[in-house]
Enzyme design. Structure first.
Site, PDB file in Angstrom:
ATOM      1  N   GLN A 261       1.322  16.692  10.226  1.00 54.86           N
ATOM      2  CA  GLN A 261       1.892  15.526  10.906  1.00 54.86           C
ATOM      3  C   GLN A 261       2.567  15.905  12.211  1.00 54.86           C
ATOM      4  O   GLN A 261       2.573  15.133  13.167  1.00 54.86           O
ATOM      5  CB  GLN A 261       2.874  14.809   9.975  1.00 54.86           C
ATOM      6  CG  GLN A 261       2.207  14.136   8.794  1.00 54.86           C
ATOM      7  CD  GLN A 261       1.110  13.179   9.204  1.00 54.86           C
ATOM      8  OE1 GLN A 261       1.352  12.174   9.853  1.00 54.86           O
ATOM      9  NE2 GLN A 261      -0.126  13.489   8.833  1.00 54.86           N
ATOM     10  N   HIS A 264       0.595  15.530  15.515  1.00 48.34           N
ATOM     11  CA  HIS A 264       0.389  14.250  16.208  1.00 48.34           C
ATOM     12  C   HIS A 264       1.122  14.172  17.532  1.00 48.34           C
ATOM     13  O   HIS A 264       0.571  13.678  18.528  1.00 48.34           O
ATOM     14  CB  HIS A 264       0.884  13.095  15.323  1.00 48.34           C
ATOM     15  CG  HIS A 264      -0.100  12.642  14.297  1.00 48.34           C
ATOM     16  ND1 HIS A 264      -1.193  11.866  14.594  1.00 48.34           N
ATOM     17  CD2 HIS A 264      -0.150  12.853  12.957  1.00 48.34           C
ATOM     18  CE1 HIS A 264      -1.875  11.605  13.500  1.00 48.34           C
ATOM     19  NE2 HIS A 264      -1.263  12.192  12.486  1.00 48.34           N
ATOM     20  N   HIS A 331       5.071   8.463   5.343  1.00 48.29           N
ATOM     21  CA  HIS A 331       4.257   9.164   4.347  1.00 48.29           C
ATOM     22  C   HIS A 331       5.192  10.010   3.481  1.00 48.29           C
ATOM     23  O   HIS A 331       5.985  10.778   4.016  1.00 48.29           O
ATOM     24  CB  HIS A 331       3.256  10.121   4.999  1.00 48.29           C
ATOM     25  CG  HIS A 331       2.437   9.533   6.092  1.00 48.29           C
ATOM     26  ND1 HIS A 331       2.771   9.661   7.426  1.00 48.29           N
ATOM     27  CD2 HIS A 331       1.281   8.818   6.052  1.00 48.29           C
ATOM     28  CE1 HIS A 331       1.853   9.066   8.165  1.00 48.29           C
ATOM     29  NE2 HIS A 331       0.943   8.530   7.367  1.00 48.29           N
ATOM     30  N   HIS A 423      16.653 -38.833   4.963  1.00 49.62           N
ATOM     31  CA  HIS A 423      15.743 -38.107   4.078  1.00 49.62           C
ATOM     32  C   HIS A 423      15.544 -38.884   2.777  1.00 49.62           C
ATOM     33  O   HIS A 423      14.419 -39.059   2.303  1.00 49.62           O
ATOM     34  CB  HIS A 423      16.302 -36.706   3.758  1.00 49.62           C
ATOM     35  CG  HIS A 423      16.125 -35.710   4.864  1.00 49.62           C
ATOM     36  ND1 HIS A 423      16.671 -35.871   6.103  1.00 49.62           N
ATOM     37  CD2 HIS A 423      15.462 -34.520   4.879  1.00 49.62           C
ATOM     38  CE1 HIS A 423      16.362 -34.827   6.856  1.00 49.62           C
ATOM     39  NE2 HIS A 423      15.618 -33.987   6.130  1.00 49.62           N
TER      40      HIS A 423
END
Length: 433
Positions: A261, A264, A331, A423
């Protein structure tokens, strides 16, 4: 090489003690605002200007010609083709099982609420192309959108300086998935293009309803600015791996996964959480050896020695579980005895990789899971990309005369309690002579 954080005996909330990458999205937002506004006002001309200024590429055609997409597929290396097709098949199988079903709840005779799931009409999918290029991200974005039933899918990826087109493997992945609307645009201008569209040249780009896909801080900042104009999946930060391991873990595996990782990005985070001093020593030896042998060792070294990466020492796996839940990793690997039992106790992670034979790199490519996942601790409250990302829940409320009469007094009572008498009157009028 990695920093050490000793949490043994600590009773503090570990969140403020854990390592994080420094990422000032707020400051970046103000820097990209002029680019986003320029695209909104000036369309294709502003997109071209920003692409030349930031990427150093003069793009002739923003939309990639169909023949360039076809040529990329034709030139695709057979081994890469086979790998992409396997990745697509596995991802499609997993994402098909994520589809929602319509459910009708009967509340009374003649009173029903039906939950329908409708796909987003048009999506723009961003595929990074900076330090590395990611045909796998085409798969991870496109497959769940297709499975959800999205009718209009556009992909954009930064142009390469030598061709003025996105990376050819990215184009080939689009071809394999049947995507023919592809743009050679990256960065904040790509997000603005999808958000506002452009029509000042043909073929234009229609605005999308949702933008997904990871990117750098400028992409993230632009997505923040466009939130509300369009839907977004998440504000992605640098990639992260956390590994919860005990003394049964193989230090070679742990070191290799931390490095994978870190490859990257210099801001990528690699975190090992363990109660084992012996494992720590062995991993540090392996990290030094493997980093020296890896191709991108300068990038990896910067990531592993940065403040976002560390070895976190805990008393035991119980404390380790609390730490990884507080960290909320994109992860998370579990490399312990009985890893499935440990994994099932985790409450905060984008994706959990169970045991020695389920490395994160498997999930990046061919596990069938999605690799577009929450970062920066967002896994504590958010999910990764899935079929459900592209579906909207819409309720159908259908009451008959008698079913409404049954509940009318309750509606009137609550509307009076909230001082909204109109309402209640909207119900009462239906039963007045």
């Amino acid at each position: 090489m990695l920093n050490r954080i000793d949490l043994r005996g600590s009773v503090e909330d570990p969140r403020r003690l854990l390592p994080r990458a420094a990422l000032d999205v707020s400051a970046a937002t103000e820097q990209v605002r002029p680019t986003v506004e320029a695209v909104r006002e000036h369309g294709a001309a502003a997109i071209r200007e920003a692409t030349h200024r930031f990427d150093g590429v003069q793009v002739e055609r923003l939309r990639v010609p169909a023949e360039a997409i076809a040529a990329a597929e034709e030139a695709l290396d057979p081994a890469v083709r086979a790998a992409l097709l396997e990745s697509i098949a596995r991802a499609r199988k997993v994402h098909l099982d994520q589809r929602r079903t319509e459910v009708t709840t009967v509340l009374s005779d003649g009173g029903t609420v039906t939950q329908r799931w409708l796909p987003v009409g048009r999506v723009g999918l961003y595929v990074p192309g900076g330090l590395a290029v990611y045909p796998s991200s085409v798969v991870m974005n496109v497959v769940p959108a297709q499975v959800a039933g999205v009718e209009s899918i556009a992909v954009t990826s930064p142009p390469q300086k030598d061709t003025g087109l996105p990376n050819r493997n990215i184009l080939a992945a689009c071809a394999l998935l049947g995507i023919d609307e592809v743009y050679a645009v990256g960065g904040a201008q790509a997000i603005a293009m999808f958000g506002y569209g452009y029509g000042d040249e043909a073929p234009g780009c229609a605005p999308v309803d949702m933008i997904t896909g990871p990117g750098n801080v400028w992409v993230t900042a632009a997505k923040r600015l466009l939130r509300g104009v369009v839907g977004i999946d998440a504000e992605a930060g640098p990639t992260e791996i956390a590994i919860l391991a005990d003394d049964s873990a193989d230090p070679r595996h742990v070191a290799a996964d931390l490095i994978s990782q870190a490859e990257h990005d210099p801001l990528a985070a690699s975190v090992l959480v363990t109660p084992s001093p012996e494992l720590i020593e062995a991993v540090e030896v392996e990290v030094a050896k493997q980093v020296a042998e890896t191709r991108h060792n300068q990038r990896v070294t910067e990531a592993l020695t940065g403040p976002q990466s560390a070895i976190v020492i805990v008393d035991d796996l119980e404390q380790g579980l609390k730490v990884v839940d507080a960290y909320g990793a994109e992860h998370l690997e579990i490399q312990t005895r009985d890893p499935r039992a440990v994994a099932e106790r985790v409450r905060s992670a984008g994706a959990i990789f169970v045991g020695a034979w389920s490395p994160v790199s498997l999930g990046d490519y061919c596990a069938g899971s999605n690799h577009v996942l929450p970062t920066g601790g967002c896994a504590r409250h958010s999910s990764g990309l899935s079929t459900q990302t592209f579906l909207r829940g819409v309720q159908l409320i259908e009451y008959s005369h008698d079913a409404l009469r049954e509940v009318a007094d309750h509606v009137v009572a609550l509307s009076d309690a909230e001082d909204l008498p109109a309402h209640g009157a909207a119900v009462k009028v239906r039963f007045s002579a």
